[in-house]
Design a protein around this motif. Structure first.
Motif, short mmCIF file in Angstrom:
data_model
loop_
_atom_site.label_atom_id
_atom_site.label_comp_id
_atom_site.label_asym_id
_atom_site.label_seq_id
_atom_site.Cartn_x
_atom_site.Cartn_y
_atom_site.Cartn_z
N UNK A 20 0.89 -1.19 0.12
CA UNK A 20 0.06 -0.08 0.06
C UNK A 20 1.01 1.36 -0.06
N UNK A 21 0.67 2.14 -0.97
CA UNK A 21 1.48 3.38 -1.10
C UNK A 21 1.36 4.23 0.10
N UNK A 22 2.62 4.85 0.73
CA UNK A 22 2.93 5.70 1.80
C UNK A 22 2.84 6.92 1.33
N UNK A 23 3.23 7.23 0.30
CA UNK A 23 3.41 8.67 -0.31
C UNK A 23 2.58 8.93 -1.58
N UNK A 24 2.34 10.03 -1.90
CA UNK A 24 1.62 10.36 -3.00
C UNK A 24 2.47 9.90 -4.19
N UNK A 25 3.57 10.06 -4.33
CA UNK A 25 4.24 9.59 -5.56
C UNK A 25 4.16 8.15 -5.97
N UNK A 26 3.70 7.47 -4.85
CA UNK A 26 3.50 6.02 -5.11
C UNK A 26 2.09 5.27 -5.54
#
Length: 601
Positions: A20-26
């Motif tokens: 699960x992404x932890x930053x917007x860029x992911x």
């Protein structure tokens, strides 16, 4: 003595949670939304009420968590700081009452102990009741400075307009197949799994725009195939109708190989695939082949590079007119599938028509039969490779010629053009093949006259035209026979005609013809009926009856006089069959009802 101690099984974390992404860029496939949120945070331009809406598994809750964490960062926090004390997640599906919203409002008044903002993420917000929505309105419109509300839903249309007007709305879109495939490739690389490009592409298509679904399918296939993921393993595990089936079926259709096409369809059904799924997939395959015809439209093909090459190669040997007609036939079968009682036969008939489009020696004929059927198809020569009797193939016996009525009593068309391919070798002389059987004009006109109703002015005019046609086809009046006959001869011919009417099932007309005894005066036959209704019904059959009597008695001066004598009261009891026939004339659907329930009369 050796004692083996088994180590506890390592806890498995599904890929949807692990990656699960932890930053917007992911975040995958939502660049427009993540860029907007990032700029809003940097410019201190973030609204206090946000609504994230879109399909399942596209990143709504993930973006809400990233946003909640990012707005509390000030550079002094730890790397793994999650600000759990500042983030409150509420499931509106199970907390949808007014009391739940009141408790939430009470918590909002308390400022955060750590960080700057308290973020309230309300998932599935459309499940709130109307009373809970109304109780939430004032707080949502004017929340405390330290509170931010993020609402997430998959069904925006169920949220009342007063809530929507107080929120800044972000519409999340479905993730494209290429974006999902790229993310799955990164996950496979991180997990040390060798995955074929086509295998990942099939998973991405199966996910239908939801990345969470794609990761769940990915985990399932990995459990099945291990560290090597192939296209065959994916199609077998997901029970997906592989595109190789469609390539093979299309090759068989282009070669007009009907037997192998039917066998291939039977194998597809034997593997548990639905016929509707097959015919819709075949239509999509024809569409993809048509797209490959032009280099500008190849970009519309959402397949892997290897499959794209296969589509391009097959499209080069497939005529454009075949693809256009094939799409129409497959789409028609798709529309009729759910209402068809014999769905397998419907698909097989569609395959027969598809295999006949490019058949050699086919003679195109745009005709619609009396039942409303569309253009018929011509079976290719390969289908009859084991047949030797051309008469059986054409459906017409060379010995008997065209017959008006089959043994079952069903009328069969006699003006049939037989389509025999030029290169078809039947083993019999070609001179014996009747190309066209044409009825005598008089018989054809008499048959058409029977089918004309007299319930409108146009039909009456048509009947008069047919009558003039009958007269035109008669022999010359100078050569018409006028032999003498007795009243007994007339009565015998009359009874024979009545028997013929009974055999044809016209029981209502039979009852009228047998109501009284016809009287002969010279060459004029008098008939009297108690009312005009019976007179009209007998007059409809007058020309057929008159033609029968003239031919039978060999006297063409015979004429009929049909009169109404209302003073002569005639009592007549209808039989059960006659009552049914009378009712059937008023409502033809009664016959369908009788056949449907197998009723006896």
């Amino acid at each position: 003595m050796v004692i083996f101690v088994s180590s506890p099984m390592e806890h498995f974390i599904v890929s949807a949670r692990k990656y699960r992404p932890t930053q917007f860029k992911d975040v995958v496939g939502q660049q427009a939304i993540t860029n907007t949120l990032t700029n809003a945070i940097e410019n201190d331009h973030l609204a206090q009420a946000l609504l994230f809406t879109g399909p399942r598994g596209v990143g709504k809750t993930t973006c809400a968590r990233i946003l909640a964490k990012k707005i509390n960062e000030d550079g002094t926090e730890k790397t793994d700081e999650d600000f759990a004390f500042n983030i409150f997640e509420l499931d509106a599906a199970s907390n949808n009452s007014v009391d739940d919203i009141r408790n939430l409002i009470d918590q909002v008044r308390i400022p955060p102990q750590v960080g700057t903002y308290k973020v309230y993420i309300i998932d599935e917000v459309h499940m709130l009741s109307s009373a809970a929505f109304n109780a939430f309105l004032k707080t949502l419109e004017e929340p405390p400075k330290h509170a931010i509300f993020i609402l997430a839903t998959t069904e925006k249309h169920k949220i009342i307009p007063t809530i929507l007007s107080r929120c800044q709305i972000f519409d999340f879109r479905r993730i494209t197949v290429n974006d999902i495939k790229g993310h799955l490739a990164d996950v496979a690389k991180a997990e040390g799994i060798e995955a074929e490009d086509d295998a990942l592409h099939i998973i991405a298509q199966k996910a239908d725009g939801a990345l969470r679904d794609a990761l769940s399918i990915f985990d399932r296939v990995v459990s099945f195939s291990g560290k090597t993921m192939t296209r065959e393993a994916v199609t077998e595990n997901l029970n997906v109708l592989d595109y190789t089936y469609y390539f093979g079926v299309t090759d068989l259709l282009l070669s007009n190989n009907i037997p192998k096409v039917l066998v291939a369809y039977n194998e597809i059904l034997a593997k548990g695939f639905d016929g509707h799924h097959f015919i819709t997939g075949l239509a999509s395959h024809f569409r993809d082949l048509l797209v490959c015809k032009n280099e500008e439209t190849i970009a519309l093909l959402e397949v892997g590079e290897q499959v794209k090459t296969m589509y391009f190669e097959q499209s080069q040997k497939t005529p454009t007119n075949f693809l256009i007609e094939a799409i129409e036939l497959a789409n028609a079968a798709d529309l009729k599938f759910k209402t068809s009682r014999n769905q397998r036969l419907l698909v097989e008939l569609c395959l027969l028509q598809l295999a006949s489009v490019t058949a050699k020696g086919e003679k195109k004929k745009s005709s619609v039969n009396k039942n409303g059927a569309s253009d018929r198809f011509v079976l290719p020569p390969s289908f009859f490779s084991n047949q030797n009797n051309t008469a059986e193939i054409s459906g017409i016996s060379s010995a008997e010629g065209a017959t008006e009525t089959s043994k079952s009593g069903v009328e069969t068309p006699t003006d049939i053009t037989t389509d025999i391919p030029e290169d078809f070798d039947s083993g019999t002389p070609s001179e014996g093949i009747p190309e066209k059987v044409i009825e005598r004009p008089q018989i054809l006109a008499e048959r058409n006259a029977q089918k004309v109703s007299a319930l409108s002015i146009k039909s009456i005019q048509k009947k008069q035209e047919l009558q003039r046609e009958l007269v035109a086809n008669q022999p010359d009046e100078k050569n018409l026979p006028t032999e003498n006959f007795t009243e007994d001869d007339m009565q015998t011919a009359w009874n024979d005609y009545a028997q013929r009417v009974e055999e044809e099932g016209k029981y209502n007309l039979l009852s009228h013809l047998t109501m009284g005894v016809p009287k002969l005066e010279g060459n004029l036959i008098h008939l009297e009926f108690p009312n005009s209704t019976i007179k009209v019904e007998v007059e409809r059959a007058k020309y057929e009856l008159l033609g029968y009597l003239r031919e039978r008695l060999n006297n063409y001066d015979i004429d009929l006089s049909i009169e109404v004598n209302e003073t002569a009261v005639k009592r007549y009891a209808y039989t059960t069959r006659e009552k049914f026939e009378k009712l059937k004339e008023q409502n033809p659907l009664l016959e369908s009802l009788r056949k449907e329930f197998d009723l006896d009369i």
